[in-house]
Design a protein around this motif. Structure first.
Motif, PDB file in Angstrom:
ATOM      1  N   VAL A   7      40.965  32.154  42.516  1.00 29.32           N
ATOM      2  CA  VAL A   7      40.271  31.464  43.478  1.00 29.32           C
ATOM      3  C   VAL A   7      41.229  30.588  43.888  1.00 29.32           C
ATOM      4  CG1 VAL A   7      38.300  29.893  43.727  1.00 29.32           C
ATOM      5  CG2 VAL A   7      37.898  31.536  42.078  1.00 29.32           C
ATOM      6  N   ILE A   8      41.444  30.528  45.241  1.00 34.11           N
ATOM      7  CA  ILE A   8      42.489  29.709  45.892  1.00 34.11           C
ATOM      8  C   ILE A   8      41.984  28.547  46.497  1.00 34.11           C
ATOM      9  CG2 ILE A   8      44.179  29.745  47.740  1.00 34.11           C
ATOM     10  CD1 ILE A   8      44.107  32.923  47.138  1.00 34.11           C
ATOM     11  N   GLY A   9      42.529  27.266  46.162  1.00 34.20           N
ATOM     12  CA  GLY A   9      42.051  26.001  46.623  1.00 34.20           C
ATOM     13  C   GLY A   9      41.800  25.268  45.544  1.00 34.20           C
ATOM     14  N   SER A  10      41.249  23.970  45.977  1.00 33.86           N
ATOM     15  CA  SER A  10      41.247  22.874  44.645  1.00 33.86           C
ATOM     16  C   SER A  10      39.986  22.161  44.794  1.00 33.86           C
ATOM     17  CB  SER A  10      42.373  22.020  44.765  1.00 33.86           C
ATOM     18  OG  SER A  10      42.537  21.166  45.958  1.00 33.86           O
ATOM     19  N   GLY A  11      39.153  22.534  45.501  1.00 33.79           N
ATOM     20  CA  GLY A  11      38.074  21.329  45.746  1.00 33.79           C
ATOM     21  C   GLY A  11      36.734  21.987  44.990  1.00 33.79           C
ATOM     22  N   GLY A  12      35.720  21.123  45.307  1.00 31.90           N
ATOM     23  CA  GLY A  12      34.406  21.244  44.490  1.00 31.90           C
ATOM     24  C   GLY A  12      33.761  23.122  45.192  1.00 31.90           C
ATOM     25  N   ARG A  13      34.072  23.521  46.246  1.00 25.86           N
ATOM     26  CA  ARG A  13      33.683  24.503  46.682  1.00 25.86           C
ATOM     27  C   ARG A  13      34.391  25.750  45.793  1.00 25.86           C
ATOM     28  NH1 ARG A  13      36.098  25.030  52.430  1.00 25.86           N
ATOM     29  NH2 ARG A  13      37.797  24.586  51.242  1.00 25.86           N
ATOM     30  N   GLU A  14      35.669  25.248  45.399  1.00 24.76           N
ATOM     31  CA  GLU A  14      36.350  26.522  44.485  1.00 24.76           C
ATOM     32  C   GLU A  14      35.979  26.389  43.266  1.00 24.76           C
ATOM     33  OE1 GLU A  14      38.008  24.382  46.749  1.00 24.76           O
ATOM     34  OE2 GLU A  14      38.500  25.981  48.326  1.00 24.76           O
ATOM     35  N   HIS A  15      35.461  25.371  42.556  1.00 23.13           N
ATOM     36  CA  HIS A  15      34.953  25.126  41.458  1.00 23.13           C
ATOM     37  C   HIS A  15      33.915  26.079  41.216  1.00 23.13           C
ATOM     38  CE1 HIS A  15      33.863  22.340  37.736  1.00 23.13           C
ATOM     39  NE2 HIS A  15      34.066  23.594  37.189  1.00 23.13           N
ATOM     40  N   SER A  64      41.211  38.370  45.037  1.00 21.82           N
ATOM     41  CA  SER A  64      41.278  37.009  45.232  1.00 21.82           C
ATOM     42  C   SER A  64      40.323  36.435  46.264  1.00 21.82           C
ATOM     43  CB  SER A  64      42.668  36.769  45.930  1.00 21.82           C
ATOM     44  OG  SER A  64      43.705  37.211  45.118  1.00 21.82           O
ATOM     45  N   VAL A  65      39.934  35.304  46.193  1.00 21.45           N
ATOM     46  CA  VAL A  65      38.809  34.791  47.088  1.00 21.45           C
ATOM     47  C   VAL A  65      39.517  33.315  47.622  1.00 21.45           C
ATOM     48  CG1 VAL A  65      36.484  33.808  47.242  1.00 21.45           C
ATOM     49  CG2 VAL A  65      37.020  35.628  45.656  1.00 21.45           C
ATOM     50  N   VAL A  66      39.362  33.109  49.058  1.00 18.93           N
ATOM     51  CA  VAL A  66      39.970  32.082  49.554  1.00 18.93           C
ATOM     52  C   VAL A  66      39.150  30.972  49.778  1.00 18.93           C
ATOM     53  CG1 VAL A  66      41.424  31.199  51.713  1.00 18.93           C
ATOM     54  CG2 VAL A  66      41.622  33.720  50.495  1.00 18.93           C
ATOM     55  N   GLY A  67      39.352  29.673  49.395  1.00 14.49           N
ATOM     56  CA  GLY A  67      38.530  28.661  49.718  1.00 14.49           C
ATOM     57  C   GLY A  67      38.878  27.959  51.162  1.00 14.49           C
ATOM     58  N   PRO A  68      40.047  27.461  51.240  1.00 14.47           N
ATOM     59  CA  PRO A  68      40.283  26.544  52.491  1.00 14.47           C
ATOM     60  C   PRO A  68      40.715  27.247  53.530  1.00 14.47           C
ATOM     61  CG  PRO A  68      42.054  26.537  50.509  1.00 14.47           C
ATOM     62  CD  PRO A  68      41.041  27.457  50.250  1.00 14.47           C
ATOM     63  N   ASP A  78      46.240  38.505  55.925  1.00  7.57           N
ATOM     64  CA  ASP A  78      47.332  39.359  56.327  1.00  7.57           C
ATOM     65  C   ASP A  78      48.167  39.891  55.482  1.00  7.57           C
ATOM     66  OD1 ASP A  78      46.602  38.965  59.965  1.00  7.57           O
ATOM     67  OD2 ASP A  78      46.259  37.427  58.462  1.00  7.57           O
ATOM     68  N   ALA A  79      48.771  38.660  54.665  1.00  5.60           N
ATOM     69  CA  ALA A  79      49.923  38.875  53.739  1.00  5.60           C
ATOM     70  C   ALA A  79      49.422  39.605  52.352  1.00  5.60           C
ATOM     71  CB  ALA A  79      50.387  37.502  53.280  1.00  5.60           C
ATOM     72  N   PHE A  80      48.150  39.306  52.167  1.00  6.94           N
ATOM     73  CA  PHE A  80      47.823  40.079  50.994  1.00  6.94           C
ATOM     74  C   PHE A  80      47.524  41.669  51.202  1.00  6.94           C
ATOM     75  CE2 PHE A  80      46.340  37.403  47.225  1.00  6.94           C
ATOM     76  CZ  PHE A  80      47.003  36.459  47.556  1.00  6.94           C
ATOM     77  N   ALA A  81      47.044  41.764  52.406  1.00  8.90           N
ATOM     78  CA  ALA A  81      46.449  43.130  52.946  1.00  8.90           C
ATOM     79  C   ALA A  81      47.943  43.756  52.989  1.00  8.90           C
ATOM     80  CB  ALA A  81      45.735  43.352  54.431  1.00  8.90           C
ATOM     81  N   LYS A  82      49.086  43.309  53.607  1.00  5.78           N
ATOM     82  CA  LYS A  82      50.403  44.094  53.767  1.00  5.78           C
ATOM     83  C   LYS A  82      50.810  44.581  52.241  1.00  5.78           C
ATOM     84  CE  LYS A  82      54.592  42.491  55.453  1.00  5.78           C
ATOM     85  NZ  LYS A  82      55.225  41.389  55.897  1.00  5.78           N
ATOM     86  N   GLU A  83      50.407  43.808  51.219  1.00  9.23           N
ATOM     87  CA  GLU A  83      50.764  44.220  49.939  1.00  9.23           C
ATOM     88  C   GLU A  83      49.844  45.204  49.179  1.00  9.23           C
ATOM     89  OE1 GLU A  83      53.731  43.492  48.707  1.00  9.23           O
ATOM     90  OE2 GLU A  83      54.515  42.368  50.318  1.00  9.23           O
ATOM     91  N   GLY A  84      48.754  45.499  50.067  1.00  7.76           N
ATOM     92  CA  GLY A  84      47.532  46.128  49.299  1.00  7.76           C
ATOM     93  C   GLY A  84      46.911  45.314  48.319  1.00  7.76           C
ATOM     94  N   LEU A  85      46.949  44.026  48.418  1.00  2.82           N
ATOM     95  CA  LEU A  85      46.026  43.356  47.438  1.00  2.82           C
ATOM     96  C   LEU A  85      44.776  43.175  48.112  1.00  2.82           C
ATOM     97  CD1 LEU A  85      48.818  40.792  46.662  1.00  2.82           C
ATOM     98  CD2 LEU A  85      47.961  42.538  45.063  1.00  2.82           C
ATOM     99  N   ARG A  86      43.606  43.074  47.285  1.00  5.50           N
ATOM    100  CA  ARG A  86      42.437  42.764  47.710  1.00  5.50           C
ATOM    101  C   ARG A  86      41.904  41.319  47.515  1.00  5.50           C
ATOM    102  NH1 ARG A  86      38.139  45.130  44.288  1.00  5.50           N
ATOM    103  NH2 ARG A  86      37.223  46.059  46.155  1.00  5.50           N
ATOM    104  N   LEU A  87      41.413  40.877  49.015  1.00  6.08           N
ATOM    105  CA  LEU A  87      41.442  39.497  48.937  1.00  6.08           C
ATOM    106  C   LEU A  87      40.129  39.500  49.997  1.00  6.08           C
ATOM    107  CD1 LEU A  87      43.597  36.662  49.856  1.00  6.08           C
ATOM    108  CD2 LEU A  87      42.095  37.427  51.578  1.00  6.08           C
ATOM    109  N   PHE A  88      39.202  38.206  49.624  1.00  6.35           N
ATOM    110  CA  PHE A  88      38.201  38.144  50.422  1.00  6.35           C
ATOM    111  C   PHE A  88      38.340  37.068  51.292  1.00  6.35           C
ATOM    112  CE2 PHE A  88      33.662  36.759  51.388  1.00  6.35           C
ATOM    113  CZ  PHE A  88      33.206  37.539  51.998  1.00  6.35           C
ATOM    114  N   GLY A  89      38.577  37.295  52.606  1.00 10.08           N
ATOM    115  CA  GLY A  89      38.623  36.069  53.630  1.00 10.08           C
ATOM    116  C   GLY A  89      39.427  36.868  55.051  1.00 10.08           C
TER     117      GLY A  89
END
Ligand code: AMP
Ligand code: GLY
Length: 424
Positions: A7-15, A64-68, A78-89
């Motif tokens: 989980v990427i980020g540092s806020g209440g949403r990410e927690h 990976s899941v992006v918060g901010p 785009d960067a994650f997709a280029k590396e074939g990594l699964r990310l929601f955002g």
């Protein structure tokens, strides 16, 4: 096979996202980058260090899941997709719905999405000339990201002209103020409508409402959000349907047509017109809301991981509707006194404890000091979130925990009227 999640980020949403994901039987370990004092398995990588995030996700085999919005604006998807990594955002081009208000307004016009009438300017004098020709109340918005502060709701032409000065001449929001949107000021009740999208299909989450102003009764300056609750009674089933058909689906269609399909959380800030009851879009965010995420996660009965997994694969069309806990959930933000202005940091927080299964204290601006104590580290410190069989009980549960938590010498502050509107 169980999966690691980042989980990427540092806020209440990410927690809140990480808390919910950790409950999934399909999730092995949840990492937070960089996380906060309430999250465990923190990784010392900031939300804007995209290359390091890529390397970490690869090494630990994470979904990976992006918060901010900052990460999205830097093209993390785009960067994650280029590396074939699964990310929601969403990819950078789709995230422009949030990162540029001019883009968002022109997009809405093209897609026929209801929104306030507007004009966009890159020249301050032309913007001022336009203001003088208008005879209705206006809102002036800096084009770029400004942490929720680049929007000035004006009562007079004079104020609108001053807003243009502030944004375009004094550059109070930096590069975000290179252009402005000037739009008609609408009146009515606001609601947040968030959906999960996979590029083609969307699944709406429960409705919610946040409290942007710092003081009770919606007074004082705008903040990142002083509290939230779900559901928002103003979004009845008829309005829900209208928002899906007139706002959310057209976004997906238009993005797909442009070759930049939208995958991720799509958040529409809606104004329900006080005269007609019709929904208008005030803004789009291309991520979960904070603090809306906290009460929404509290009410979500279905497995969030399953939906994120399906969305990344483009399988939302065959996913069942999300199940929600009946009743209401409310999140009261406990802030450092002084926020959104200046405030102290490093105050040890007292009274954190277990408040039972219906209450969760999500951390935002907290960290651990050298002795391992949880100390304040930001403006919005905690999001005390509670569920109840109705709004009254949710409010009671949340505030009964809030009253047990404190720091510094009268160092904490919170609104006392969160979710009050839901009582009507
Ligand atoms: P935004 O970041 O564009 O959502 O704007 C922040 C806040 O400003 C919204 O939540 C509204 O309270 C207010 N706002 C934005 N646009 C308008 C509008 N056209 N009319 C009235 N209020 C607005
Ligand atoms: N609570 C408003 C936002 O997340 O932008």
């Amino acid at each position: 096979m169980a999966q690691n999640v980042l989980v990427i980020g540092s806020g209440g949403r990410e927690h809140a996202l990480g808390w919910k994901l950790a409950q999934s039987p399909r999730v092995k370990k949840v990492y937070f980058a960089p996380g906060n004092g309430g999250t465990s398995e923190n990784v010392d990588i900031k939300q804007n260090e995209i290359d390091k995030l890529v390397a970490f996700a690869k090494k630990t085999d994470c979904l990976s899941v992006v918060g901010p919005e900052e990460s999205l604006s830097l093209g993390i998807a785009d960067a994650f997709a280029k590396e074939g990594l699964r990310l929601f955002g969403p990819i950078k081009q789709a995230a422009m719905l949030e990162t540029s208000k001019v883009f968002a307004k022109e997009f809405m016009k093209k897609a026929g999405i209801p929104t306030a009438e507007f004009a966009a300017f890159s020249d301050a004098q032309k913007a001022k000339d336009y203001i003088i020709r208008q005879d209705k109340p206006l809102v002036v918005k800096a084009d770029g990201l400004a942490a929720g502060k680049g929007v000035i709701v004006c009562d007079s032409a004079q104020q609108a002209i001053e807003a243009v000065e502030k944004i375009m001449v004094a550059k109070e929001f930096g590069a975000a103020g290179g252009r402005v949107v000037i739009e008609e000021r609408l009146s009515g009740e606001e609601a947040s409508f968030i959906a999960m999208c996979d590029g083609k299909t969307l699944i709406p989450l429960a409705s919610s409402q946040d409290h942007k102003r710092v003081f009770d009764g919606d007074k004082g300056p705008n903040t990142g959000g002083m509290g939230a609750y779900s559901p928002a009674p103003v979004v009845d089933s008829k309005l829900h349907e209208k928002i899906v058909r007139r706002v959310m689906e057209p976004v997906l269609r238009e993005m797909k047509a442009r070759g930049t399909p939208f995958a991720g959380f799509l958040y529409a800030g809606i104004m329900v017109d006080e005269k007609t009851g019709e929904p208008y879009v005030l803004e789009f965010n291309t991520r979960m809301g904070d603090p809306e995420c906290q009460p929404i996660m509290m009410r979500m009965k279905s497995d969030l991981y399953e939906y994120i997994d399906a969305a990344i694969d483009g399988r939302l069309a065959s996913a069942p509707p999300i199940q929600w806990r009946e009743g209401t959930a409310a999140c009261v933000v406990m802030a450092s006194r002084g926020y959104p202005g200046s405030y102290k940091k490093g105050e040890p927080i007292e009274g954190l404890g277990d408040f039972g299964p219906d209450t969760m204290v999500f951390h935002a601006g907290t960290t651990r000091d050298a002795q391992g104590r949880v100390v304040t580290n930001g403006g919005r410190v905690l999001g005390v979130t509670a569920a109840g069989k109705d709004a009254k009980h949710a409010i009671e549960n949340a505030y009964s925990a809030v009253r047990k938590i404190r720091w510094g010498e009268n160092g904490h502050y919170y609104r006392t009227d969160i979710a009050r509107r839901a009582l009507r």
